[in-house]
Scaffold this motif. Structure first.
Motif, short mmCIF file in Angstrom:
data_model
loop_
_atom_site.label_atom_id
_atom_site.label_comp_id
_atom_site.label_asym_id
_atom_site.label_seq_id
_atom_site.Cartn_x
_atom_site.Cartn_y
_atom_site.Cartn_z
N THR A 172 -40.92 29.81 50.93
CA THR A 172 -41.28 30.95 50.53
C THR A 172 -42.32 30.62 49.23
O THR A 172 -43.50 31.21 48.88
CB THR A 172 -40.30 31.88 50.24
OG1 THR A 172 -39.36 32.31 51.27
CG2 THR A 172 -40.83 33.08 49.79
N GLN A 173 -41.48 29.83 48.25
CA GLN A 173 -42.25 29.41 47.16
C GLN A 173 -43.50 28.77 47.40
O GLN A 173 -44.80 28.95 46.56
CB GLN A 173 -41.44 28.48 46.28
CG GLN A 173 -40.19 29.46 45.66
CD GLN A 173 -39.16 28.49 44.97
OE1 GLN A 173 -39.30 27.26 44.93
NE2 GLN A 173 -38.12 29.25 44.67
N ARG A 175 -49.50 28.69 47.61
CA ARG A 175 -50.92 28.59 48.36
C ARG A 175 -51.67 29.91 48.20
O ARG A 175 -52.82 30.06 47.90
CB ARG A 175 -50.59 28.41 49.73
CG ARG A 175 -50.08 26.97 49.92
CD ARG A 175 -50.03 26.63 51.52
NE ARG A 175 -49.35 25.41 51.79
CZ ARG A 175 -48.71 24.88 52.64
NH1 ARG A 175 -48.44 25.98 53.68
NH2 ARG A 175 -48.29 23.81 52.94
N ASP A 176 -50.86 30.82 48.32
CA ASP A 176 -51.70 32.27 48.16
C ASP A 176 -52.18 32.66 46.48
O ASP A 176 -53.44 32.77 46.49
CB ASP A 176 -50.71 33.58 48.35
CG ASP A 176 -50.33 33.55 49.79
OD1 ASP A 176 -51.05 32.88 50.50
OD2 ASP A 176 -49.13 34.28 50.09
N THR A 177 -51.56 32.27 45.57
CA THR A 177 -52.05 32.14 44.28
C THR A 177 -53.00 31.19 44.15
O THR A 177 -54.53 31.59 43.47
CB THR A 177 -50.96 31.79 43.36
OG1 THR A 177 -49.85 32.77 43.54
CG2 THR A 177 -51.43 32.06 41.87
N LYS A 178 -53.12 30.11 44.80
CA LYS A 178 -54.30 29.03 44.62
C LYS A 178 -55.65 29.55 45.13
O LYS A 178 -56.57 29.44 44.70
CB LYS A 178 -53.78 27.64 45.18
CG LYS A 178 -54.88 26.65 44.67
CD LYS A 178 -54.41 25.37 45.23
CE LYS A 178 -55.57 24.39 45.31
NZ LYS A 178 -55.58 23.31 44.29
N VAL A 196 -60.88 24.86 39.50
CA VAL A 196 -60.71 25.14 38.22
C VAL A 196 -60.34 26.88 38.34
O VAL A 196 -61.17 27.50 38.86
CB VAL A 196 -61.62 25.23 37.21
CG1 VAL A 196 -61.65 26.00 36.09
CG2 VAL A 196 -62.15 23.93 36.87
N PRO A 197 -59.09 27.35 37.93
CA PRO A 197 -58.69 28.78 38.01
C PRO A 197 -59.77 29.67 37.46
O PRO A 197 -60.30 29.23 36.33
CB PRO A 197 -57.61 28.86 37.46
CG PRO A 197 -57.07 27.53 36.81
CD PRO A 197 -57.97 26.66 37.12
N LEU A 198 -60.21 30.70 38.01
CA LEU A 198 -60.81 31.57 37.36
C LEU A 198 -60.62 32.71 36.12
O LEU A 198 -61.22 32.84 35.17
CB LEU A 198 -61.54 32.86 38.56
CG LEU A 198 -62.28 32.04 39.45
CD1 LEU A 198 -62.42 33.24 40.52
CD2 LEU A 198 -63.63 31.56 38.83
#
Length: 102
Positions: A74-75, A80-83, A92-94
């Motif tokens: 689950t983690q 993966r969903d967050t990324k 690079v995260p927005l």
């Protein structure tokens, strides 16, 4: 017959020398065999300790997977969903924020 009289003492001296050399050679070979057996026993002990360490690590991993296997899956999916939401394709995260210096 004179030549045979000279050879007999020479042969009489050579036989004990050859016997002494053969016994010495046998003793040297026996020592080499014992040394090789000792080294083999040391290597076997080292391999046994490495195998035991690996078995211990596998047991820990098995315990992690079986105790919290569903949580881990689950983690991973949540990460993966967050990324995928934060990723703009460049890695690079927005949503990063820069603190202003005072």
């Amino acid at each position: 017959m004179g030549e045979l009289g000279v050879l007999i003492p020479i042969i009489g001296v050579c036989i004990p020398i050859v016997a002494i050399w053969a016994k010495h050679r046998k003793d040297v070979l026996q020592m080499q065999i014992e040394a090789t057996a000792s080294q083999s026993a040391e290597k076997a002990a080292q391999y046994a300790s490495k195998v035991q360490a690996l078995e211990d690590r596998v047991q820990v991993l098995e315990r992690i997977v079986t105790d919290r296997g569903y949580d881990v899956a689950t983690q991973i999916e949540a990460l993966r969903d967050t990324k995928s939401v934060e990723d703009n394709g460049s890695g690079v995260p927005l949503n990063f924020s820069k603190k202003e210096e005072v």
